[in-house]
Design an enzyme around this catalytic site. Sequence first.
Site, PDB file in Angstrom:
ATOM      1  N   ASP A  13       5.097  22.796  10.181  1.00 47.92           N
ATOM      2  CA  ASP A  13       6.422  22.596   9.376  1.00 47.92           C
ATOM      3  C   ASP A  13       6.270  21.128   8.411  1.00 47.92           C
ATOM      4  OD1 ASP A  13       9.139  23.054   8.415  1.00 47.92           O
ATOM      5  OD2 ASP A  13       9.949  22.161  10.322  1.00 47.92           O
ATOM      6  N   ASN A  61      11.430  33.942   6.494  1.00 45.63           N
ATOM      7  CA  ASN A  61      10.811  33.490   5.250  1.00 45.63           C
ATOM      8  C   ASN A  61      10.988  34.304   4.029  1.00 45.63           C
ATOM      9  OD1 ASN A  61       8.330  31.494   6.895  1.00 45.63           O
ATOM     10  ND2 ASN A  61      10.166  30.945   6.194  1.00 45.63           N
TER      11      ASN A  61
END
Length: 238
Positions: A13, A61
């Site tokens: 991340d 996503n």
Amino acid sequence: MQKIPAHIAIIMDGNGRWAKARGLDRSMGHQQGVVAVREITTACSNLGVKFLTLYTFSTENWNRPANEVAALMSLILTSLEEELFMNNNVRLRIIGDLSRVPEVVRESILGLQQRTSVNTGMTMVIALSYSSRWEMTDAVQRIAAEVAEGKLTPADINEQTITDHLSTNFMPDPDLLIRTGGEVRLSNYLLWQCAYTELYFCQTFWPDFHEADLVKAIEWFNHRERRYGKTSEQVTKA
């Protein structure tokens, strides 16, 4: 380090925030994140890690802007270099709902998975178009189909049955999960498998996560007492 985790899972991340902090396009953060993947893959292989699972692209996503999704798919296509796997004797495995992945990307990564299957070192697992809720839903559907076909009865279903029907059935559960970027959550990643995983969260954005940071996480892991429901005294005596 007294013990190396057999299986390390990573939530990579912070690519976008790394780029934003430098006034760059988000795609530049993802490109720099690939550099970190290469470094950490090599480091894990050299340290003796058996499985490295990377959360590369989640089912959620797909909801990102279309141009970013396209850029990520293109980056996946170009960044999985065969040299990285062959030089480190690493096998590639893919988990996730590949039906949603563009055909050219799907064929390329499955071909690389096949070509690296002869390697005998660490297994790198790419979680692509993956989420735990998708995985568990898929497992339940396949178990239900086997019950309907008479191959299983409801009484036959136990934890091992579920584990065997997950896409991760070829590897052990993670010993250590690392999440970079400062967030403190699992984000729909390996929820079943991480029941007793040690969870390590750090502020470092993924593009800035280097081998020294990996070693720091493993050193932290070495100080954890893994009791699996037992008392500390029971673990110490064992």
